[in-house]
Scaffold this motif. Structure first.
Motif, PDB file in Angstrom:
ATOM      1  N   ILE A   1       5.956  14.901  -9.205  1.00 20.17           N
ATOM      2  CA  ILE A   1       7.360  14.985  -9.609  1.00 20.17           C
ATOM      3  C   ILE A   1       7.522  14.629 -11.075  1.00 20.17           C
ATOM      4  O   ILE A   1       8.234  15.294 -11.822  1.00 20.17           O
ATOM      5  CB  ILE A   1       8.245  14.064  -8.739  1.00 20.17           C
ATOM      6  CG1 ILE A   1       8.205  14.543  -7.285  1.00 20.17           C
ATOM      7  CG2 ILE A   1       9.685  14.026  -9.258  1.00 20.17           C
ATOM      8  CD1 ILE A   1       8.828  13.568  -6.300  1.00 20.17           C
ATOM      9  N   GLY A   2       6.843  13.562 -11.529  1.00 14.07           N
ATOM     10  CA  GLY A   2       6.946  13.136 -12.919  1.00 14.07           C
ATOM     11  C   GLY A   2       8.224  12.349 -13.161  1.00 14.07           C
ATOM     12  O   GLY A   2       8.972  12.019 -12.249  1.00 14.07           O
ATOM     13  N   GLY A   3       8.481  12.061 -14.432  1.00 14.37           N
ATOM     14  CA  GLY A   3       9.714  11.377 -14.800  1.00 14.37           C
ATOM     15  C   GLY A   3       9.644   9.870 -14.702  1.00 14.37           C
ATOM     16  O   GLY A   3      10.497   9.176 -15.240  1.00 14.37           O
ATOM     17  N   SER A   4       8.647   9.335 -14.000  1.00 14.68           N
ATOM     18  CA  SER A   4       8.521   7.890 -13.826  1.00 14.68           C
ATOM     19  C   SER A   4       7.243   7.404 -14.500  1.00 14.68           C
ATOM     20  O   SER A   4       6.234   8.105 -14.518  1.00 14.68           O
ATOM     21  CB  SER A   4       8.475   7.525 -12.337  1.00 14.68           C
ATOM     22  OG  SER A   4       9.684   7.863 -11.701  1.00 14.68           O
ATOM     23  N   SER A   5       7.313   6.203 -15.037  1.00 17.28           N
ATOM     24  CA  SER A   5       6.129   5.614 -15.642  1.00 17.28           C
ATOM     25  C   SER A   5       6.302   4.109 -15.719  1.00 17.28           C
ATOM     26  O   SER A   5       7.424   3.603 -15.653  1.00 17.28           O
ATOM     27  CB  SER A   5       5.896   6.175 -17.052  1.00 17.28           C
ATOM     28  OG  SER A   5       6.947   5.782 -17.912  1.00 17.28           O
TER      29      SER A   5
ATOM     30  N   LEU B   1       4.185   5.868  -5.161  1.00 17.15           N
ATOM     31  CA  LEU B   1       4.351   5.877  -6.614  1.00 17.15           C
ATOM     32  C   LEU B   1       3.333   6.794  -7.274  1.00 17.15           C
ATOM     33  O   LEU B   1       3.680   7.618  -8.133  1.00 17.15           O
ATOM     34  CB  LEU B   1       4.219   4.458  -7.159  1.00 17.15           C
ATOM     35  CG  LEU B   1       4.301   4.309  -8.679  1.00 17.15           C
ATOM     36  CD1 LEU B   1       5.649   4.800  -9.201  1.00 17.15           C
ATOM     37  CD2 LEU B   1       4.072   2.859  -9.090  1.00 17.15           C
ATOM     38  N   ALA B   2       2.072   6.681  -6.878  1.00  6.90           N
ATOM     39  CA  ALA B   2       1.024   7.501  -7.492  1.00  6.90           C
ATOM     40  C   ALA B   2       1.242   8.982  -7.212  1.00  6.90           C
ATOM     41  O   ALA B   2       1.175   9.818  -8.132  1.00  6.90           O
ATOM     42  CB  ALA B   2      -0.347   7.059  -6.977  1.00  6.90           C
TER      43      ALA B   2
ATOM     44  N   VAL C   1       0.842  -1.204   0.000  1.00 11.89           N
ATOM     45  CA  VAL C   1       0.000   0.000   0.000  1.00 11.89           C
ATOM     46  C   VAL C   1       0.875   1.251   0.000  1.00 11.89           C
ATOM     47  O   VAL C   1       0.612   2.213  -0.746  1.00 11.89           O
ATOM     48  CB  VAL C   1      -0.945   0.006   1.213  1.00 11.89           C
ATOM     49  CG1 VAL C   1      -1.661   1.346   1.333  1.00 11.89           C
ATOM     50  CG2 VAL C   1      -1.966  -1.119   1.105  1.00 11.89           C
ATOM     51  N   GLN C   2       1.923   1.271   0.821  1.00 11.64           N
ATOM     52  CA  GLN C   2       2.825   2.421   0.838  1.00 11.64           C
ATOM     53  C   GLN C   2       3.464   2.647  -0.525  1.00 11.64           C
ATOM     54  O   GLN C   2       3.550   3.785  -1.001  1.00 11.64           O
ATOM     55  CB  GLN C   2       3.928   2.201   1.876  1.00 11.64           C
ATOM     56  CG  GLN C   2       3.459   2.311   3.319  1.00 11.64           C
ATOM     57  CD  GLN C   2       4.589   2.033   4.283  1.00 11.64           C
ATOM     58  OE1 GLN C   2       5.535   2.792   4.396  1.00 11.64           O
ATOM     59  NE2 GLN C   2       4.510   0.896   4.968  1.00 11.64           N
TER      60      GLN C   2
END
Length: 283
Positions: A132-136, A125-126, A119-120
């Motif tokens: 912040i962005g940059g992650s997918s 992540l969400a 859950v954390q």
């Protein structure tokens, strides 16, 4: 029905109840998310600071590493802390007195600890991707990598947490454990690429799961060209699976032995002695 199956089923039920209580009590929620929230605020403030030689910011590079550290650090510490506290207040002794109670107890703690970490990770992540962005997670390969790194990291951390919880004596020892763990986070390339550290520190970090969990998460969440900042300019998936796998296998072999030994030595007199010792420290 098989007594062991009954105990395992009871453990899953217990773990689900504990997990539900964990996320419906305000003090527990604060304890779960305070540190990740602070880390996310710091990364948000660094979102416009670019890492030299790349198109990503320091915050974008650090978010996957933060997720990797949450899996290992919180997975290990959750089991350690609860075992120590339950030995102190007699919960473990009561579980021992029930047929199959220790099996159900351990299964329940693993379920609640693993569930709380998942859950954390999902929340961090969400929120991190939003602010912040940059992650997918772009494509089936990225999702597959994310899942196997998450599962192997948990398998590497939870048994070690059980071992430490069985051998550490009192909450004070658990508190002192946080210092070397935070030191490992600092040298594991979580918030800044490990290649910026001296070679000997890089070697030390690569012995432990935190570095490999962070590396695996970066490989799943960051663009392919971000690999240029890693050791050998490679995501090293085989090495990641090997190191996390070794920690998982070693922990799964050792933890049952240590837990059985702890359960055999657990008694009312030992619990009373620990309480007396704790009272002496308090005064």
């Amino acid at each position: 029905m098989n007594p062991t199956s009954n105990a395992v089923r009871a453990g899953f039920t217990r773990g689900w109840i504990e997990l539900r209580q964990l996320f419906t009590a305000a003090p527990d929620l604060i304890g779960q998310f305070l540190t990740p929230a602070i880390a996310l605020v710091v990364l948000y403030l660094l979102r416009n600071r670019e890492y030299p030689g790349g198109d990503l910011s320091v915050a974008e590079l650090a978010l996957p590493g933060l997720i990797g550290s949450i899996i290992v650090f919180n997975g290990l510490f959750a089991i350690t802390n609860v075992l120590v506290l339950d030995r102190e207040d007699g919960t473990l002794l009561r579980a021992k007195a029930v047929p199959g109670g220790m099996t159900g107890y351990v299964v329940g703690k693993i379920v609640s600890a693993a569930g709380s970490v998942v859950v954390q990770v999902a929340v961090v992540l969400a929120v991190g991707m939003a602010i912040i962005g940059g992650s997918s997670l772009d494509g089936a390969a990225a999702w597959l990598t994310f899942v196997w790194v998450l599962l192997l990291s948990l398998l590497a951390a939870l048994p070690v947490g059980a071992i430490l919880g069985a051998v550490l004596d009192g909450p004070r020892a658990t508190f002192l454990l946080t210092m070397p763990l935070m030191g490992l986070v600092a040298i594991s390339g979580i918030f800044y690429p490990i290649t910026a550290l001296p070679g000997w520190l890089q070697g030390v970090a690569q012995v432990f799961p935190i570095y490999w969990s962070g590396l695996g998460m970066r490989s799943a969440l960051l663009p392919p060209d971000a690999v240029a900042i890693e050791i050998g300019e490679s995501w090293r998936h085989i090495e990641t699976a090997a190191v996390l796998g070794v920690w998982a296998v070693a922990g799964l072999l050792i933890a049952p032995v240590v837990l059985r030994r702890m359960a055999r030595h657990e008694s009312g007199s030992n619990m009373a002695a620990r309480r007396e010792k704790a009272m002496q420290r308090a005064f």
